[in-house]
Design a protein around this motif. Sequence first.
Motif, PDB file in Angstrom:
ATOM      1  N   GLY A  21     147.611 174.485  41.495  1.00  0.00           N
ATOM      2  CA  GLY A  21     147.200 173.864  40.242  1.00  0.00           C
ATOM      3  C   GLY A  21     148.308 173.008  39.656  1.00  0.00           C
ATOM      4  N   MET A  22     147.937 171.794  39.194  1.00  0.00           N
ATOM      5  CA  MET A  22     148.908 170.845  38.655  1.00  0.00           C
ATOM      6  C   MET A  22     148.546 170.388  37.243  1.00  0.00           C
ATOM      7  SD  MET A  22     151.017 170.721  41.166  1.00  0.00           S
ATOM      8  CE  MET A  22     152.095 169.382  40.678  1.00  0.00           C
ATOM      9  N   ILE A  35     150.695 172.067  51.633  1.00  0.00           N
ATOM     10  CA  ILE A  35     150.573 172.297  50.199  1.00  0.00           C
ATOM     11  C   ILE A  35     150.076 171.031  49.513  1.00  0.00           C
ATOM     12  CG2 ILE A  35     151.800 172.934  48.095  1.00  0.00           C
ATOM     13  CD1 ILE A  35     153.832 174.404  49.856  1.00  0.00           C
ATOM     14  N   VAL A  36     148.942 171.144  48.796  1.00  0.00           N
ATOM     15  CA  VAL A  36     148.366 169.999  48.086  1.00  0.00           C
ATOM     16  C   VAL A  36     147.965 170.430  46.680  1.00  0.00           C
ATOM     17  CG1 VAL A  36     147.566 168.828  50.172  1.00  0.00           C
ATOM     18  CG2 VAL A  36     146.065 170.473  49.015  1.00  0.00           C
ATOM     19  N   GLY A  37     147.873 169.454  45.770  1.00  0.00           N
ATOM     20  CA  GLY A  37     147.631 169.741  44.373  1.00  0.00           C
ATOM     21  C   GLY A  37     146.173 169.641  43.968  1.00  0.00           C
ATOM     22  N   ILE A  38     145.797 170.482  42.995  1.00  0.00           N
ATOM     23  CA  ILE A  38     144.465 170.483  42.396  1.00  0.00           C
ATOM     24  C   ILE A  38     144.626 170.282  40.890  1.00  0.00           C
ATOM     25  CG2 ILE A  38     142.364 171.816  41.988  1.00  0.00           C
ATOM     26  CD1 ILE A  38     142.766 171.045  44.901  1.00  0.00           C
ATOM     27  N   GLU A  72     134.759 170.645  51.619  1.00  0.00           N
ATOM     28  CA  GLU A  72     134.970 172.084  51.454  1.00  0.00           C
ATOM     29  C   GLU A  72     135.874 172.403  50.256  1.00  0.00           C
ATOM     30  OE1 GLU A  72     137.026 175.722  53.971  1.00  0.00           O
ATOM     31  OE2 GLU A  72     136.015 174.115  55.069  1.00  0.00           O
ATOM     32  N   ILE A  73     136.938 171.618  50.072  1.00  0.00           N
ATOM     33  CA  ILE A  73     137.851 171.880  48.955  1.00  0.00           C
ATOM     34  C   ILE A  73     137.149 171.586  47.627  1.00  0.00           C
ATOM     35  CG2 ILE A  73     140.005 171.167  47.845  1.00  0.00           C
ATOM     36  CD1 ILE A  73     141.193 170.763  50.595  1.00  0.00           C
ATOM     37  N   LEU A  83     140.889 166.452  42.278  1.00  0.00           N
ATOM     38  CA  LEU A  83     141.715 166.630  43.471  1.00  0.00           C
ATOM     39  C   LEU A  83     142.824 165.592  43.468  1.00  0.00           C
ATOM     40  CD1 LEU A  83     139.013 167.120  46.271  1.00  0.00           C
ATOM     41  CD2 LEU A  83     139.967 168.814  44.701  1.00  0.00           C
ATOM     42  N   SER A  84     144.020 166.027  43.865  1.00  0.00           N
ATOM     43  CA  SER A  84     145.093 165.069  44.053  1.00  0.00           C
ATOM     44  C   SER A  84     144.763 164.182  45.249  1.00  0.00           C
ATOM     45  CB  SER A  84     146.417 165.785  44.295  1.00  0.00           C
ATOM     46  OG  SER A  84     146.389 166.457  45.551  1.00  0.00           O
ATOM     47  N   GLU A  85     145.508 163.124  45.414  1.00  0.00           N
ATOM     48  CA  GLU A  85     145.261 162.197  46.520  1.00  0.00           C
ATOM     49  C   GLU A  85     145.319 162.902  47.872  1.00  0.00           C
ATOM     50  OE1 GLU A  85     147.434 158.259  48.402  1.00  0.00           O
ATOM     51  OE2 GLU A  85     147.506 158.565  46.236  1.00  0.00           O
TER      52      GLU A  85
END
Length: 493
Positions: A76-77, A19-22, A42-43, A28-30
């Motif tokens: 989403g953040m 799980i990573v944040g956008i 790609e992201i 993009l988060s780190e």
Amino acid sequence: MEYALTQETPDQLATECLIVGIHENRGLSEAAAAIDRILGGEIAAIVQRGDIEGKPGQTLPLLRAVGKAERILLVGMGAAGECKPMQYKEAVARAALSAADLHVTTIANFLPSVPVKDRSPVWALEQAVVATEDALYRFDRLKTRAPARTQPQSCVFSTPGGSETSARDALAAGAAIAHAMSFAKDLANLPGNMCTPSYLAEQAQTLATRHALKVSVLEKSDMETLGMGALLAVARGTHEPAKLIVLEYHGNGTGAPIALVGKGVTFDSGGISLKPPANMDEMKFDMCGAATVLAVMQAAADMRLPINLVGIVPTTENLPGGSAIKPGDIVTSLSGQTIEILNTDAEGRLILCDALTYAERFKPAAVIDIATLTGACVIALGAQAGGLMGNNEALGHELEQAGQHATDRVWPLPLWEEYQKQLDSNFADMANIGGREAGTITAACFLSRFTEAYPWAHLDIAGIAYKGGKDKGATGRPIPLLMEFLRRRARPA
């Protein structure tokens, strides 16, 4: 759910769901940027296409592997550097639910590494545990055919900035609070034919055995001897015996304790002043204050807080019957003050007033009562904040600030002397209701007449303790607020 920390980078972790944040504005988060580099942009391309806008709580699963992770979940953040505490918790909760929908059993969550406005990374880690556990909670133990689903069993969080010791403490604190909330929700979600006063007493005794707490349960005869005429009056219409449950946690030598008093009406029909039938089933939640007190005692013991606590739970049903109290009856409370019963559905304050008088014997540093007390509070504040009143401005400010920090908010209402006259009675020292106007405040005015011996605060949680409708169920609030308050009190000056 098992929780752990990791200092590994996103591409190094073996997990079923990463799980990573956008962020909004295609940021993009780190952690997301690190994955994006491995995937050759790609992201970033997905974000550029607008498949996910980065609004708080949006989710987008990518069913493709990266490194040792089997799939990726983008969350989403909000705008970078502008993620607010409530938005952060909502994003973590949405991420947990989306992971559950993917039928995974292991999660690696890098959202705590996303900066939260006006909060520390350690706060973000602790709240991630609470939000995850809260989102995944289900109460289906009484269903013979519970919905089949795969729940995540373990979650690894990225270690935030700061010391590793602080991170471990935050993880443990979050787990203790989350487990306490689940315990309280379990109690409150049980139907009234199962969660009776006797059941609450049994749960308190089990809790005391498990955590080496001192427990005592006063029976009807004990309360008659003491003169608890207000509490026993409410119990006259039911066959279930009333109880007064007392738990003591000693974590700080001989220091004066904080006393928590929780309303424990395990089912409230209104008594002779019978409630309308619509939604009356929700009156099993009228013991959420009691559940909160038991759960806070558990969490304090789990966290080994250096503080002394007393938990007092007056508990009974409120039912009509041939021996039930009637409008116009007059009862004598433990304090010796007489009360004219004008409405038997204003029963919570009757059981609380005797418990508040009983609390004096512990010579408390402060007393906080927690009660689903008035529908008027729901009208005034809705489901966002509980009502806060009391006789000590400093204590009220402590609770308000603790609630803000924990995102479990309360809002102060006035307790001016002018409201007291609404409780005037022609026949007793006071009436148990003050009319339609300012119903939440006059309920607190009533309680204030039994709290002159100590600093006192009253939390009306009628709007925040449970939800109705399709999401019907207990929320576990205001446990986060109370735990933050107690932790602040426990810190050395």
